[in-house]
Design an enzyme around this catalytic site. Structure first.
Site, short mmCIF file in Angstrom:
data_model
loop_
_atom_site.label_atom_id
_atom_site.label_comp_id
_atom_site.label_asym_id
_atom_site.label_seq_id
_atom_site.Cartn_x
_atom_site.Cartn_y
_atom_site.Cartn_z
CE LYS A 32 -2.12 1.78 3.73
NZ LYS A 32 -1.99 3.27 3.72
CE LYS A 62 -7.77 6.68 4.15
NZ LYS A 62 -6.35 6.31 3.91
NE ARG A 206 1.82 3.33 12.77
CZ ARG A 206 0.95 4.25 13.17
NH1 ARG A 206 1.35 5.25 13.93
NH2 ARG A 206 -0.32 4.15 12.84
#
Length: 226
Positions: A32, A62, A206
């Site tokens: 991504k 988005k 993360r």
């Protein structure tokens, strides 16, 4: 490669993204790339990973605007031969995005409610009153009705959305291995529980790229998946 795991390349620039992909190697086949990478060579990185390394790419933009603008933006992005693109799940945005993606293999995913938000956050934004879970499922249903190929939702809504008669792809961020730092996420579940709830793909950032051994971290997440 198990492409149910999508690793978020939330690193400073394209060079760092390529280095992370090198460390992950064949363990990860789907990445991504989001807004934070856009000015750091994100589109070039997406193109290189797709065309030269055979990876699948989820471009997390988005998009939200008037229909004509969304359609034009998606038409331009579709030329990169990417796999997933996010737009806001509002029906007029989804319909425009699908028009822009026509003739390509790009799948349009509608964003329901961000996994970093709770009911109080919606109140601050003057969003419709009601239960957050129910609002998310309703937004998903309307996005599918407008032609979305899939939606983005919290793992906690995945089962209810999977049960919708018009459900398509379900991609869930807000996924953290047991014991991992939640960061700015509020509605989270483990990788295994997200898949069991009906998610087709999970997005993890993360816990992978901040790990001392990113490949080992990715392998551990994959080993959890049912």
């Amino acid at each position: 490669m198990d492409d149910r795991l999508i690793v978020a390349l939330d690193v400073p620039n394209a060079l760092a993204g390529l280095e992370l992909a090198r460390k992950l190697g064949d363990e990860v086949g789907f990445y991504k790339i989001g807004l934070g990478m856009l000015t750091g060579g994100g589109l070039a990185l997406a193109n290189e990973l797709k065309q030269e390394h055979g990876k699948r790419i989820f471009l997390d933009m988005k998009l939200f605007d008037i229909g004509a603008t969304v359609e034009a933006a998606v038409r331009g992005l579709a030329q990169y031969d990417l796999d997933f693109l996010t737009v806001h799940g509002d029906p007029h945005v989804v319909r425009a995005a699908k028009q822009g993606a026509a003739g390509s293999n790009l799948k349009i995913l509608g964003v329901t409610i961000l996994t970093s938000l709770e009911r109080a956050d919606l109140d601050d934004g003057l969003m419709q009153a009601g239960d957050l879970h129910e609002l998310t499922v309703e937004r998903a249903s309307r996005a599918f009705e407008a032609g979305a190929d899939g939606i983005i939702c919290s793992p906690r809504e995945a089962a209810a959305i999977r049960a919708l008669p018009n459900a398509g792809l379900i991609v869930t961020p807000g996924v953290r291995p047991a014991g991992a730092d939640l960061g700015d996420q509020k509605r989270v579940e483990t990788p295994a529980s997200a898949i069991r709830a009906g998610a087709d793909h999970i997005v993890v950032g993360r816990p992978v790229w901040q790990a001392e051994d990113p490949q080992g971290a990715a392998r551990a997440i994959l080993s959890e998946l049912p």
